[in-house]
Design a protein around this motif. Structure first.
Motif, PDB file in Angstrom:
ATOM      1  N   PHE A 194      53.308  37.624  28.043  1.00 16.68           N
ATOM      2  CA  PHE A 194      52.699  37.355  26.652  1.00 16.68           C
ATOM      3  C   PHE A 194      51.318  36.896  26.934  1.00 16.68           C
ATOM      4  N   ASN A 195      50.928  36.444  27.979  1.00 17.85           N
ATOM      5  CA  ASN A 195      49.424  36.079  28.205  1.00 17.85           C
ATOM      6  C   ASN A 195      48.899  37.376  29.013  1.00 17.85           C
ATOM      7  N   PHE A 196      47.975  38.235  28.324  1.00 12.87           N
ATOM      8  CA  PHE A 196      47.104  39.104  28.851  1.00 12.87           C
ATOM      9  C   PHE A 196      46.123  38.735  29.940  1.00 12.87           C
ATOM     10  N   PRO A 197      46.306  39.425  31.180  1.00 12.11           N
ATOM     11  CA  PRO A 197      45.435  38.809  32.254  1.00 12.11           C
ATOM     12  C   PRO A 197      44.123  39.290  31.970  1.00 12.11           C
ATOM     13  N   GLU A 198      43.323  38.142  32.359  1.00 10.02           N
ATOM     14  CA  GLU A 198      41.852  38.230  32.050  1.00 10.02           C
ATOM     15  C   GLU A 198      41.233  38.804  33.559  1.00 10.02           C
ATOM     16  N   LEU A 199      40.823  40.093  33.815  1.00  8.82           N
ATOM     17  CA  LEU A 199      40.729  40.657  34.846  1.00  8.82           C
ATOM     18  C   LEU A 199      39.064  40.626  35.192  1.00  8.82           C
ATOM     19  N   PHE A 200      38.246  40.373  34.094  1.00  9.75           N
ATOM     20  CA  PHE A 200      36.734  40.558  34.368  1.00  9.75           C
ATOM     21  C   PHE A 200      36.016  39.398  33.738  1.00  9.75           C
ATOM     22  N   ASP A 201      35.343  38.599  34.632  1.00 10.38           N
ATOM     23  CA  ASP A 201      34.567  37.542  33.944  1.00 10.38           C
ATOM     24  C   ASP A 201      32.841  38.256  33.697  1.00 10.38           C
ATOM     25  N   LEU A 202      32.893  38.553  32.182  1.00 14.88           N
ATOM     26  CA  LEU A 202      31.548  39.202  32.053  1.00 14.88           C
ATOM     27  C   LEU A 202      30.398  38.141  31.707  1.00 14.88           C
ATOM     28  N   ASP A 203      29.437  38.392  32.571  1.00  8.87           N
ATOM     29  CA  ASP A 203      28.279  37.321  32.358  1.00  8.87           C
ATOM     30  C   ASP A 203      27.337  37.778  31.290  1.00  8.87           C
ATOM     31  N   THR A 204      27.716  37.366  30.028  1.00 10.12           N
ATOM     32  CA  THR A 204      26.861  37.848  28.983  1.00 10.12           C
ATOM     33  C   THR A 204      25.449  37.339  28.998  1.00 10.12           C
ATOM     34  N   THR A 205      25.249  36.227  29.773  1.00  9.48           N
ATOM     35  CA  THR A 205      23.877  35.613  29.860  1.00  9.48           C
ATOM     36  C   THR A 205      23.005  36.309  30.433  1.00  9.48           C
ATOM     37  N   ALA A 206      23.450  37.086  31.488  1.00 12.75           N
ATOM     38  CA  ALA A 206      22.620  38.095  32.190  1.00 12.75           C
ATOM     39  C   ALA A 206      22.081  39.252  31.309  1.00 12.75           C
ATOM     40  N   ILE A 207      22.789  39.496  30.304  1.00 13.74           N
ATOM     41  CA  ILE A 207      22.293  40.461  29.305  1.00 13.74           C
ATOM     42  C   ILE A 207      21.099  39.882  28.327  1.00 13.74           C
ATOM     43  N   ASP A 208      21.567  38.471  28.027  1.00 15.71           N
ATOM     44  CA  ASP A 208      20.563  37.900  27.107  1.00 15.71           C
ATOM     45  C   ASP A 208      19.204  37.609  27.806  1.00 15.71           C
ATOM     46  N   ASN A 209      19.382  37.108  29.018  1.00 21.46           N
ATOM     47  CA  ASN A 209      18.018  37.125  30.145  1.00 21.46           C
ATOM     48  C   ASN A 209      17.487  38.389  30.127  1.00 21.46           C
ATOM     49  N   ALA A 210      18.049  39.487  30.359  1.00 18.81           N
ATOM     50  CA  ALA A 210      17.375  40.945  30.643  1.00 18.81           C
ATOM     51  C   ALA A 210      16.531  41.168  29.308  1.00 18.81           C
ATOM     52  N   VAL A 211      17.256  40.938  28.042  1.00 19.01           N
ATOM     53  CA  VAL A 211      16.479  41.292  26.945  1.00 19.01           C
ATOM     54  C   VAL A 211      15.477  40.414  26.488  1.00 19.01           C
ATOM     55  N   ARG A 212      15.489  39.099  26.992  1.00 22.34           N
ATOM     56  CA  ARG A 212      14.261  38.080  27.005  1.00 22.34           C
ATOM     57  C   ARG A 212      13.200  38.533  27.839  1.00 22.34           C
TER      58      ARG A 212
END
Length: 300
Positions: A5-23
């Motif tokens: 019932f708990n879907f496995p979290e396979l990827f830990d996406l680093d969204t901060t990297a996207i923010d830093n790249a845009v900045r």
């Protein structure tokens, strides 16, 4: 059994990297982005200044005249003029003019970008396959997402609002321009080719005129989607009727929000009816051109 019932979290996406790249991009391309920002602000200011030089009685008479000429009904023109008069009568004339300037500037940019892309993908299946998923993404992406990169790259103000509005509103004119050209009668195209028309002449004198009703529908939808962004872009500092609605929401002032929201609706209705009238007119002209081409083919 919890794993069922708990879907496995396979990827830990680093969204901060996207923010830093845009900045980082915003910092490195600051000079170019400032030029774009200045150009967009200048376009909005030009439209706003142009509208400010039109006295309000002349503006209302112009609305009445356009309603009469486009809708072929004097009653319609008087109705549209009366509705716009009511917006000014409740003290929202300046805000309405500001909103109209932002919308017109955004729609102009969207049409300059959208119509050529629509023509391109209508004549190239490869380009259509590439662009179509991009359009699907743009059309289904939540509108608030567009505000984030616009805010990071251009800061608050009209430039960010125009960018977000163009991205959100350009899709219909691209799709409908492509659709209109693809749906042009094959017999009409063959008749034009038989008279020795080049590819450019075929596009300019046959396909685009025949597709004009559909293209104008795309223009109408782009205009309506730009109006729908008015309130949303107020969150990043775009002034006008949207800012009035946002202030009413923040202060929980129902009456103020209702009046400002009604003004947005009135402006949207007037613009919608005027552009829809243009669609009907173009349909009649296209029908006449088809008859002329067919008669020419028969005579030949």
């Amino acid at each position: 059994m919890e794993w069922l019932f708990n879907f496995p979290e396979l990827f830990d996406l680093d969204t901060t990297a996207i923010d830093n790249a845009v900045r980082s991009f915003a910092v490195s391309a600051e000079a170019v982005l400032d030029m774009i920002k200045g150009g967009l602000n200048g376009q909005v200011n030009f439209v706003s200044m142009f509208l400010s030089y039109i006295p309000w009685p002349i503006f209302l008479l112009l609305i009445v005249f356009l309603g009469w000429r486009i809708r072929k009904s004097l009653k319609s023109g008087i109705l549209y003029g009366t509705l716009v008069f009511l917006v000014g009568a409740v003290g929202l004339w300046e805000l309405m003019r500001t909103t109209l300037a932002v919308v017109l500037a955004s729609v102009a940019i969207a049409l300059v970008i959208g119509i050529p892309i629509g023509i391109l993908i209508s004549n190239s299946e490869t380009a259509n396959k590439i662009v179509r998923p991009i359009l699907d993404t743009m059309q289904t992406m939540p509108v608030f997402v567009y505000l984030i990169p616009a805010l990071l790259l251009f800061g608050t103000g009209n430039a960010s609002g125009v960018i977000a509005t163009v991205i959100y509103a350009v899709v219909p004119v691209i799709r409908l321009t492509s659709l209109g050209i693809r749906q042009v009668d094959k017999e009409v195209i063959e008749a034009a080719k038989s008279f020795g028309s080049t590819r450019w002449q075929l596009l300019q004198k046959v396909q685009v005129p025949q597709a004009m009703p559909t293209i104008m529908t795309g223009v109408n939808q782009t205009l309506m989607m730009a109006m729908a962004m008015v309130v949303t872009t107020s969150m990043i500092g775009v002034r006008g009727l949207g800012m009035e609605v946002l202030n009413a929401v923040n202060r929980i002032e129902i009456g103020r929000g209702l009046v400002a929201g009604s003004a947005v609706v009135i402006l949207a209705i007037v613009l919608d009816r005027l552009t829809q009238g243009g669609v009907t007119s173009d349909k009649n002209k296209s029908a006449e051109k088809v008859e002329n081409i067919n008669e020419g083919g028969q005579g030949q």
